[in-house]
Design a protein around this motif. Structure first.
Motif, PDB file in Angstrom:
ATOM      1  N   ALA A 130       9.736   5.322  -9.211  1.00  0.00           N
ATOM      2  CA  ALA A 130      10.097   4.130  -8.447  1.00  0.00           C
ATOM      3  C   ALA A 130       9.681   2.859  -9.179  1.00  0.00           C
ATOM      4  O   ALA A 130      10.408   1.860  -9.175  1.00  0.00           O
ATOM      5  N   VAL A 131       8.511   2.890  -9.807  1.00  0.00           N
ATOM      6  CA  VAL A 131       8.031   1.718 -10.541  1.00  0.00           C
ATOM      7  C   VAL A 131       9.002   1.341 -11.648  1.00  0.00           C
ATOM      8  O   VAL A 131       9.307   0.159 -11.860  1.00  0.00           O
ATOM      9  N   GLU A 132       9.529   2.334 -12.346  1.00  0.00           N
ATOM     10  CA  GLU A 132      10.483   2.052 -13.420  1.00  0.00           C
ATOM     11  C   GLU A 132      11.760   1.428 -12.878  1.00  0.00           C
ATOM     12  O   GLU A 132      12.321   0.499 -13.478  1.00  0.00           O
ATOM     13  N   HIS A 133      12.243   1.922 -11.733  1.00  0.00           N
ATOM     14  CA  HIS A 133      13.437   1.342 -11.115  1.00  0.00           C
ATOM     15  C   HIS A 133      13.172  -0.088 -10.650  1.00  0.00           C
ATOM     16  O   HIS A 133      14.014  -0.983 -10.821  1.00  0.00           O
ATOM     17  N   GLU A 165       0.852  -1.184   0.000  1.00  0.00           N
ATOM     18  CA  GLU A 165       0.000   0.000   0.000  1.00  0.00           C
ATOM     19  C   GLU A 165       0.889   1.235   0.000  1.00  0.00           C
ATOM     20  O   GLU A 165       1.826   1.335   0.787  1.00  0.00           O
ATOM     21  N   VAL A 166       0.588   2.170  -0.894  1.00  0.00           N
ATOM     22  CA  VAL A 166       1.482   3.304  -1.070  1.00  0.00           C
ATOM     23  C   VAL A 166       0.698   4.551  -1.458  1.00  0.00           C
ATOM     24  O   VAL A 166      -0.294   4.471  -2.189  1.00  0.00           O
ATOM     25  N   ASN A 167       1.133   5.688  -0.960  1.00  0.00           N
ATOM     26  CA  ASN A 167       0.576   6.988  -1.329  1.00  0.00           C
ATOM     27  C   ASN A 167       1.697   7.880  -1.830  1.00  0.00           C
ATOM     28  O   ASN A 167       2.824   7.818  -1.330  1.00  0.00           O
ATOM     29  N   GLY A 168       1.373   8.739  -2.797  1.00  0.00           N
ATOM     30  CA  GLY A 168       2.365   9.651  -3.344  1.00  0.00           C
ATOM     31  C   GLY A 168       2.788   9.247  -4.738  1.00  0.00           C
ATOM     32  O   GLY A 168       2.240   8.328  -5.348  1.00  0.00           O
ATOM     33  N   GLN A 169       3.778   9.946  -5.250  1.00  0.00           N
ATOM     34  CA  GLN A 169       4.264   9.699  -6.604  1.00  0.00           C
ATOM     35  C   GLN A 169       5.114   8.432  -6.636  1.00  0.00           C
ATOM     36  O   GLN A 169       6.068   8.300  -5.875  1.00  0.00           O
ATOM     37  N   LEU A 200       0.835  -1.097  -5.008  1.00  0.00           N
ATOM     38  CA  LEU A 200       1.647  -1.719  -6.042  1.00  0.00           C
ATOM     39  C   LEU A 200       1.618  -3.222  -5.836  1.00  0.00           C
ATOM     40  O   LEU A 200       1.693  -3.703  -4.702  1.00  0.00           O
ATOM     41  N   VAL A 201       1.492  -3.959  -6.927  1.00  0.00           N
ATOM     42  CA  VAL A 201       1.528  -5.417  -6.885  1.00  0.00           C
ATOM     43  C   VAL A 201       2.698  -5.861  -7.751  1.00  0.00           C
ATOM     44  O   VAL A 201       2.737  -5.577  -8.948  1.00  0.00           O
ATOM     45  N   ILE A 202       3.656  -6.542  -7.110  1.00  0.00           N
ATOM     46  CA  ILE A 202       4.920  -6.884  -7.754  1.00  0.00           C
ATOM     47  C   ILE A 202       5.085  -8.397  -7.761  1.00  0.00           C
ATOM     48  O   ILE A 202       4.904  -9.054  -6.727  1.00  0.00           O
ATOM     49  N   LEU A 203       5.409  -8.958  -8.921  1.00  0.00           N
ATOM     50  CA  LEU A 203       5.728 -10.379  -9.030  1.00  0.00           C
ATOM     51  C   LEU A 203       7.239 -10.531  -9.087  1.00  0.00           C
ATOM     52  O   LEU A 203       7.904  -9.907  -9.930  1.00  0.00           O
ATOM     53  N   ALA A 204       7.774 -11.333  -8.183  1.00  0.00           N
ATOM     54  CA  ALA A 204       9.222 -11.494  -8.094  1.00  0.00           C
ATOM     55  C   ALA A 204       9.571 -12.938  -7.793  1.00  0.00           C
ATOM     56  O   ALA A 204       8.814 -13.657  -7.132  1.00  0.00           O
ATOM     57  N   SER A 205      10.748 -13.367  -8.255  1.00  0.00           N
ATOM     58  CA  SER A 205      11.185 -14.734  -7.998  1.00  0.00           C
ATOM     59  C   SER A 205      11.454 -14.964  -6.520  1.00  0.00           C
ATOM     60  O   SER A 205      11.304 -16.076  -6.021  1.00  0.00           O
ATOM     61  N   ASP A 206      11.811 -13.921  -5.791  1.00  0.00           N
ATOM     62  CA  ASP A 206      12.019 -14.001  -4.344  1.00  0.00           C
ATOM     63  C   ASP A 206      11.635 -12.647  -3.761  1.00  0.00           C
ATOM     64  O   ASP A 206      12.491 -11.792  -3.523  1.00  0.00           O
ATOM     65  N   GLY A 207      10.336 -12.461  -3.548  1.00  0.00           N
ATOM     66  CA  GLY A 207       9.839 -11.157  -3.117  1.00  0.00           C
ATOM     67  C   GLY A 207      10.417 -10.691  -1.804  1.00  0.00           C
ATOM     68  O   GLY A 207      10.753  -9.513  -1.640  1.00  0.00           O
ATOM     69  N   SER A 208      10.579 -11.593  -0.852  1.00  0.00           N
ATOM     70  CA  SER A 208      11.114 -11.215   0.455  1.00  0.00           C
ATOM     71  C   SER A 208      12.543 -10.691   0.332  1.00  0.00           C
ATOM     72  O   SER A 208      12.927  -9.729   1.001  1.00  0.00           O
ATOM     73  N   HIS A 209      13.335 -11.306  -0.527  1.00  0.00           N
ATOM     74  CA  HIS A 209      14.723 -10.878  -0.726  1.00  0.00           C
ATOM     75  C   HIS A 209      14.794  -9.491  -1.355  1.00  0.00           C
ATOM     76  O   HIS A 209      15.660  -8.676  -1.012  1.00  0.00           O
ATOM     77  N   HIS A 210      13.880  -9.199  -2.279  1.00  0.00           N
ATOM     78  CA  HIS A 210      13.908  -7.920  -2.988  1.00  0.00           C
ATOM     79  C   HIS A 210      13.241  -6.781  -2.220  1.00  0.00           C
ATOM     80  O   HIS A 210      13.346  -5.618  -2.608  1.00  0.00           O
TER      81      HIS A 210
END
Length: 319
Positions: free
Chosen positions: A250-253, A242-246, A270-280
């Motif tokens: 950041a999404v591009e990075h 959950e995020v507020n602001g611009q 933001l909903v992010i799919l990652a091979s190891d979400g906790s690590h990232h």
């Protein structure tokens, strides 16, 4: 495209459906099969082609190309042949508020051409199935939203169709009524009825549907069981922040980071799919805070149907 087939003999078979509205190709080569006793979920964001597909399947809209066969009979808008095999429960309520629940069912039974004795028996059976026996004499204007939805389903069941089409039947209902509706759908498929189910709630699809087709931009882009679909995106984790602001920079990075499969938005998060979400996660939070965003709750989950949907369409289901 992920495809899974059903071994049961199809009650509904749709082949190569196309429908255009001017320059818009609303349905583009859609094919699907639904077997007896199977609940098939058709999921897609708004404007994906679900309603147009349903309209052609129910014989309400003529396809530009392709065929629809239900219970062995070709379905055409200009013919009533085969329509008795279809029960359509639209998203909009199709009941008369000045009539009681029993009177609504009796009226539609007459439209179906049922003899009086058969109609009376069937109305009693349906009232029991939808849990409205004790409110059968009450005007439906006094019903709750969930009770109206259940009556809407009962009308679609009156003539004992081979195929029941349910278009978002739980929209706007209370949790108790919603659970009653889901239990009714489970019972119907258990009795051998083929069910086509559309919903904006992933948990409903995961609970009810034997197979799921994901449609986007008029095309079925994946089909299979929940297990088959989730396996298709590998062992990626889903990180919801959950995020507020611009957040655009950041999404591009984040999207450029190694191990990040996809980044999307879902209701101020933001909903992010990652091979190891906790690590990232530390690096992701760093990019967000560096951009001045305020972070709320953070949730990391293993792959599920919602993650598959986001991965395949780049959109949340409710978009």
């Amino acid at each position: 495209m992920i495809v899974s087939t059903t071994s049961s003999e199809p009650i509904a078979e749709v082949s190569g459906l196309h429908k255009r509205f001017g320059a818009v190709h609303a349905v583009n080569d859609v094919s699907l099969r639904i077997g007896a006793g199977e609940t098939y979920g058709l999921l897609g964001p708004n404007g994906a082609g679900k309603t147009t597909t349903i309209s052609m399947l129910a014989g309400l809209l003529e396809p530009d190309e392709g065929t629809v066969v239900v219970a062995g009979t070709p379905i055409r808008p200009r013919s009533t042949k085969g329509r008795e095999a279809i029960g359509l429960v639209p998203q909009d309520l199709a009941i008369y508020p000045d009539l009681s629940g029993e009177e609504n069912l009796s009226f539609f039974a007459a439209l179906y051409g049922m003899p009086n004795r058969e109609a009376s028996q069937r109305v009693t059976e349906i009232l029991d199935v939808i849990g409205l026996t004790d409110r059968r004499k009450d005007r439906t204007s006094k019903y709750s939203g969930g009770m109206k939805r259940r009556l809407n389903i009962g009308i679609g069941l009156l003539h004992s169709p081979r195929l029941l089409i349910l278009d978002e039947p739980t929209v706007g209902v209370d949790p108790q009524s919603r659970n009653a509706i889901l239990e009714s759908v489970e019972a119907l498929s258990g009795e051998g009825m083929a069910v086509l189910y559309t919903t904006h709630y992933m948990e409903e699809a995961e609970r009810l549907c034997d197979r799921i087709g994901i449609i986007d931009d008029g095309t079925v882009i994946a089909e299979g069981t929940t297990a088959e679909l989730t396996a298709s995106i590998g062992e990626q984790e889903r990180v919801r922040i959950e995020v507020n602001g611009q957040v655009e920079d950041a999404v591009e990075h984040i999207r450029a980071m190694d191990g990040i499969a996809d980044v999307g938005a879902d209701d101020h998060a933001l909903v992010i799919l990652a091979s190891d979400g906790s690590h990232h996660l530390p690096a992701i939070i760093g990019h967000l805070t560096d951009g001045g965003a305020q972070i709320g709750s953070i949730d990391v989950t293993r792959p599920d149907l919602e993650a598959v949907f986001l991965h395949l369409t780049g959109k949340a289901l409710r978009e």
